[in-house]
Design a protein around this motif. Sequence first.
Motif, mmCIF file in Angstrom:
data_model
loop_
_atom_site.group_PDB
_atom_site.id
_atom_site.type_symbol
_atom_site.label_atom_id
_atom_site.label_comp_id
_atom_site.label_asym_id
_atom_site.label_seq_id
_atom_site.Cartn_x
_atom_site.Cartn_y
_atom_site.Cartn_z
ATOM 1 N N GLY A 90 26.537 72.787 20.689
ATOM 2 C CA GLY A 90 26.187 73.295 19.370
ATOM 3 C C GLY A 90 25.518 74.654 19.387
ATOM 4 N N ALA A 91 25.287 75.203 20.574
ATOM 5 C CA ALA A 91 24.664 76.521 20.705
ATOM 6 C C ALA A 91 25.670 77.499 21.307
ATOM 7 C CB ALA A 91 23.414 76.438 21.579
ATOM 8 N N PRO A 92 25.492 78.802 21.096
ATOM 9 C CA PRO A 92 26.407 79.777 21.699
ATOM 10 C C PRO A 92 26.289 79.776 23.215
ATOM 11 C CG PRO A 92 25.070 80.774 19.946
ATOM 12 C CD PRO A 92 24.474 79.439 20.248
ATOM 13 N N ALA A 93 27.391 80.089 23.878
ATOM 14 C CA ALA A 93 27.373 80.190 25.340
ATOM 15 C C ALA A 93 26.693 81.483 25.762
ATOM 16 C CB ALA A 93 28.804 80.136 25.880
ATOM 17 N N SER A 94 25.846 81.397 26.768
ATOM 18 C CA SER A 94 25.227 82.602 27.319
ATOM 19 C C SER A 94 26.277 83.392 28.101
ATOM 20 C CB SER A 94 24.076 82.215 28.239
ATOM 21 O OG SER A 94 24.572 81.496 29.368
ATOM 22 N N ALA A 95 25.899 84.600 28.518
ATOM 23 C CA ALA A 95 26.822 85.409 29.320
ATOM 24 C C ALA A 95 27.180 84.682 30.612
ATOM 25 C CB ALA A 95 26.192 86.762 29.625
ATOM 26 N N GLY A 96 26.202 83.978 31.180
ATOM 27 C CA GLY A 96 26.458 83.239 32.413
ATOM 28 C C GLY A 96 27.390 82.071 32.204
ATOM 29 N N VAL A 97 27.213 81.321 31.110
ATOM 30 C CA VAL A 97 28.092 80.194 30.802
ATOM 31 C C VAL A 97 29.506 80.692 30.514
ATOM 32 C CG1 VAL A 97 28.575 78.371 29.120
ATOM 33 C CG2 VAL A 97 26.251 78.681 29.990
ATOM 34 N N LYS A 98 29.632 81.796 29.790
ATOM 35 C CA LYS A 98 30.951 82.376 29.502
ATOM 36 C C LYS A 98 31.674 82.755 30.791
ATOM 37 C CE LYS A 98 33.117 86.228 26.970
ATOM 38 N NZ LYS A 98 33.939 86.736 28.087
ATOM 39 N N SER A 99 30.986 83.456 31.670
ATOM 40 C CA SER A 99 31.591 83.892 32.922
ATOM 41 C C SER A 99 32.000 82.708 33.792
ATOM 42 C CB SER A 99 30.608 84.797 33.676
ATOM 43 O OG SER A 99 31.148 85.215 34.901
ATOM 44 N N PHE A 100 31.144 81.678 33.826
ATOM 45 C CA PHE A 100 31.442 80.522 34.666
ATOM 46 C C PHE A 100 32.569 79.673 34.072
ATOM 47 C CE2 PHE A 100 30.573 76.086 36.030
ATOM 48 C CZ PHE A 100 30.761 76.257 37.386
ATOM 49 N N SER A 101 32.541 79.409 32.764
ATOM 50 C CA SER A 101 33.536 78.536 32.151
ATOM 51 C C SER A 101 34.913 79.185 32.093
ATOM 52 C CB SER A 101 33.087 78.130 30.740
ATOM 53 O OG SER A 101 32.957 79.265 29.912
ATOM 54 N N GLU A 102 34.966 80.499 32.038
ATOM 55 C CA GLU A 102 36.262 81.189 31.997
ATOM 56 C C GLU A 102 36.793 81.519 33.390
ATOM 57 O OE1 GLU A 102 36.315 84.637 29.547
ATOM 58 O OE2 GLU A 102 35.700 83.576 27.721
ATOM 59 N N GLU A 108 26.088 85.469 37.001
ATOM 60 C CA GLU A 108 25.204 85.573 35.831
ATOM 61 C C GLU A 108 24.348 84.321 35.657
ATOM 62 O OE1 GLU A 108 24.581 88.072 33.836
ATOM 63 O OE2 GLU A 108 25.912 89.417 34.908
ATOM 64 N N LEU A 109 24.938 83.154 35.913
ATOM 65 C CA LEU A 109 24.167 81.905 35.807
ATOM 66 C C LEU A 109 23.011 81.904 36.796
ATOM 67 C CD1 LEU A 109 26.646 78.892 35.391
ATOM 68 C CD2 LEU A 109 24.972 79.737 33.749
ATOM 69 N N MET A 110 23.294 82.274 38.032
ATOM 70 C CA MET A 110 22.268 82.285 39.060
ATOM 71 C C MET A 110 21.201 83.346 38.783
ATOM 72 S SD MET A 110 22.815 79.888 41.298
ATOM 73 C CE MET A 110 23.126 78.938 39.826
ATOM 74 N N LYS A 111 21.616 84.464 38.231
ATOM 75 C CA LYS A 111 20.671 85.529 37.902
ATOM 76 C C LYS A 111 19.681 85.057 36.846
ATOM 77 C CE LYS A 111 20.495 90.307 36.235
ATOM 78 N NZ LYS A 111 21.313 91.461 35.753
#
Length: 335
Positions: A90-102, A108-111
């Motif tokens: 229900g929340a927007p994906a962070s830059a790290g979640v976007k990079s990992f899921s795509e 970015e997640l680790m950073k």
Amino acid sequence: MMSSECLTCGWLQQLLLILVKFCLTFAGPLQPLSGRECMAKSPASYILVFTGHWSPQAFPKQYPLFRPPAQWSKLIAVSHNRHFQLWEEGAPASAGVKSFSELGVTVELMKAAKEARKKRIVGAMYRTAGIPNGIGHSSTEMLIQPRNSLVSLMVKMIPSPDWFVGVDSLNLCEGSQWKQEVTLDLHPYDAGTDSGFTFSSPNFPTSPAENITKITSQMPNHPANSFYYPRLKELPPIASIKIMKQSRSADHQNHMSNHILPNSISPRYFSATPLDCEVSLWSSWGLCLGPCSRGGARHRTRYILLRPANAGTPCPELEEQAECVPHSCMKLKSA
């Protein structure tokens, strides 16, 4: 002079003691914030086992067989407290979640997790190697501290536009006790950053990006979607996790990746998901070559879009014939 200073010190100490008693009287007993803070006195050692159940029997529709076949990315897990969120439905994906899921990229997640660790709201980060098939195991050992007793994790589905499975803020501590074992079934989520409908969809960025949503047998409500099974009330679990507390001392912790304890996982069997046949729309009626008034016929056809599987509804007729009508006749000229 000395006695005057001592008198002043004694007076200040009495005043401070009165203030402390006053505060304790009206404050009442101390309660853990939000009831989620862990009151355990020592850390706990766990082993986390991820199991993929992504099979062509349970998920027959458009099941990826090659380029690439169905598989799982590396698992990313983080221990943290209530002030950190790896991802949230229900929340927007962070830059790290976007990079990992795509893309399956963890930088970015680790950073973000390392920055949060400096603020002491993240305890530790863990990962496992990927699983080259839809069915398989990976695992890692974790040392969970009382101040960071929540665990969140993500695993990307490969291939997929931006789909993943995961756990959001699972608390391994209850009051002052560590949980002995937790087992959870996992279902797919859409990160909301790519609009692809199928496992092998080309890159199609969602603009503006949408919130993270759970994928179900009915949503997205489109026949082209790889998880669209209108006959099912809910999808079978596509993966699961099992987190088991270890009896060994935390001082002898030995972090290992892709280590499976003997007999720690029992095989799970899911009933085959029926897949109904899907066909195209009828073509236009063809012209009639026979005599209109003496048994002439016209034809139309359709083709199979999706073959049935696992006792799904069989395909209907692919060709249809009807009697000619005068305006559809083709008059043949004699030589």
